[in-house]
Design a protein around this motif. Structure first.
Motif, short mmCIF file in Angstrom:
data_model
loop_
_atom_site.label_atom_id
_atom_site.label_comp_id
_atom_site.label_asym_id
_atom_site.label_seq_id
_atom_site.Cartn_x
_atom_site.Cartn_y
_atom_site.Cartn_z
N THR A 117 0.83 -1.22 0.00
CA THR A 117 0.00 0.00 0.00
C THR A 117 0.85 1.26 0.00
N VAL A 118 0.50 2.20 -0.87
CA VAL A 118 1.22 3.48 -0.96
C VAL A 118 0.37 4.59 -0.33
N ALA A 119 0.85 5.82 -0.43
CA ALA A 119 0.17 6.96 0.21
C ALA A 119 -1.21 7.23 -0.41
N VAL A 120 -2.03 7.95 0.33
CA VAL A 120 -3.37 8.31 -0.15
C VAL A 120 -3.26 9.36 -1.27
N GLY A 121 -4.03 9.13 -2.33
CA GLY A 121 -4.21 10.16 -3.36
C GLY A 121 -3.07 10.28 -4.35
N LYS A 122 -2.82 11.53 -4.79
CA LYS A 122 -1.90 11.80 -5.91
C LYS A 122 -0.47 11.28 -5.65
N SER A 123 0.04 11.51 -4.42
CA SER A 123 1.40 11.02 -4.12
C SER A 123 1.44 9.51 -4.26
N GLY A 124 0.39 8.85 -3.80
CA GLY A 124 0.33 7.39 -3.91
C GLY A 124 0.24 6.93 -5.35
N ALA A 125 -0.50 7.65 -6.16
CA ALA A 125 -0.63 7.29 -7.59
C ALA A 125 0.72 7.38 -8.29
N ILE A 126 1.49 8.43 -7.96
CA ILE A 126 2.83 8.57 -8.54
C ILE A 126 3.74 7.45 -8.03
N ASN A 127 3.73 7.25 -6.71
CA ASN A 127 4.63 6.24 -6.15
C ASN A 127 4.27 4.83 -6.59
N ALA A 128 2.99 4.55 -6.80
CA ALA A 128 2.61 3.21 -7.29
C ALA A 128 3.20 3.00 -8.69
N GLY A 129 3.16 4.04 -9.51
CA GLY A 129 3.77 3.95 -10.84
C GLY A 129 5.27 3.72 -10.74
N LEU A 130 5.93 4.48 -9.84
CA LEU A 130 7.38 4.33 -9.68
C LEU A 130 7.75 2.97 -9.10
N LEU A 131 6.93 2.50 -8.17
CA LEU A 131 7.20 1.18 -7.56
C LEU A 131 7.03 0.07 -8.60
N ALA A 132 6.03 0.23 -9.46
CA ALA A 132 5.85 -0.75 -10.54
C ALA A 132 7.07 -0.75 -11.45
N VAL A 133 7.60 0.45 -11.76
CA VAL A 133 8.81 0.54 -12.59
C VAL A 133 9.98 -0.13 -11.88
N ARG A 134 10.11 0.09 -10.57
CA ARG A 134 11.21 -0.53 -9.82
C ARG A 134 11.10 -2.05 -9.85
N ILE A 135 9.89 -2.57 -9.74
CA ILE A 135 9.70 -4.04 -9.79
C ILE A 135 10.13 -4.56 -11.16
N LEU A 136 9.71 -3.87 -12.21
CA LEU A 136 10.06 -4.30 -13.57
C LEU A 136 11.57 -4.15 -13.82
N ALA A 137 12.18 -3.14 -13.19
CA ALA A 137 13.61 -2.84 -13.42
C ALA A 137 14.53 -3.90 -12.83
N VAL A 138 14.03 -4.72 -11.93
CA VAL A 138 14.85 -5.79 -11.35
C VAL A 138 15.40 -6.69 -12.46
N SER A 139 14.62 -6.87 -13.52
CA SER A 139 15.08 -7.74 -14.62
C SER A 139 15.19 -6.97 -15.94
N ASP A 140 15.41 -5.64 -15.85
CA ASP A 140 15.48 -4.83 -17.06
C ASP A 140 16.48 -3.68 -16.83
N SER A 141 17.70 -3.84 -17.34
CA SER A 141 18.76 -2.87 -17.03
C SER A 141 18.48 -1.50 -17.67
N GLU A 142 17.77 -1.48 -18.80
CA GLU A 142 17.43 -0.21 -19.45
C GLU A 142 16.50 0.61 -18.55
N LEU A 143 15.52 -0.06 -17.97
CA LEU A 143 14.59 0.62 -17.05
C LEU A 143 15.33 1.10 -15.80
N ARG A 144 16.26 0.29 -15.34
CA ARG A 144 17.04 0.66 -14.15
C ARG A 144 17.82 1.94 -14.41
N ALA A 145 18.39 2.07 -15.60
CA ALA A 145 19.15 3.28 -15.96
C ALA A 145 18.20 4.49 -15.97
#
Ligand code: RP5
Length: 167
Positions: A117-145
């Protein structure tokens, strides 16, 4: 709303009234070139459709789910109960309790069925997107960069704001 081909992140929201906040998750993912699908699916109004979406998500190529709802926010939990994909819950400020209701009903999952669970509202919506990118970046070096670059840009913005204030 732009429809991406081959989406890897599903963004679900309980009501069309959540779109102004949840489109920010989609925009955040798009900044990193991550394709997503955004849907109105409710744990209460369309439970059969929400469960069917969750059960088939992995086979359809999704890697992460973001689930957002306000008030008695059961969507993220219901989705997590019906998939093995990581589920990020975004509590929304949609009622007289200003998001405390949705925060508690999203975060307080019983053991065995995790929702990140992330923060309520807009901050949470941004962080959920960033957290999803971080999860995907574990196996994707381009995303990590791209994540490293994003973090450096945020640092530079903050330092520039500090210098401007102290000129
Ligand atoms: C939740 O109830 C939705 O996620 C929304 O945040 C809230 C209010 O929904 P509407 O009555 O505006 O459709 O299920």
């Amino acid at each position: 709303m732009q429809k991406d081909s081959n989406p890897v992140v599903g963004i679900l929201m309980g009501s069309a009234s959540d779109i102004d906040v949840m489109k920010i998750s989609k925009e955040t993912l798009a900044e990193f070139g991550v394709n997503s699908e955004i849907r109105v699916l409710s744990a209460h109004r369309t439970p059969d459709e929400a469960i069917a979406w969750a059960k088939s998500a992995e086979d359809r190529g999704f890697k992460v789910v973001i689930a957002a709802a306000g008030m008695a926010a059961h969507l993220a939990g219901v989705v997590a109960a019906n998939t093995n994909l990581p589920v990020l819950g975004v509590p929304l400020d949609g009622g007289m309790l200003s998001g405390l209701d949705s925060l508690l009903s999203t975060v307080q999952m019983p053991k065995g069925t995790p929702v990140g669970t992330v923060a309520v509202g807009k901050s949470g919506a941004i962080n959920a997107g960033l957290l999803a990118v971080r999860i995907l970046a574990v196996s994707d070096s381009e995303l990590r960069a791209k994540l490293v670059e994003y973090k450096n840009n945020k640092r530079d913005e903050s330092l520039a704001a500090d210098s401007k204030l102290n000129q």
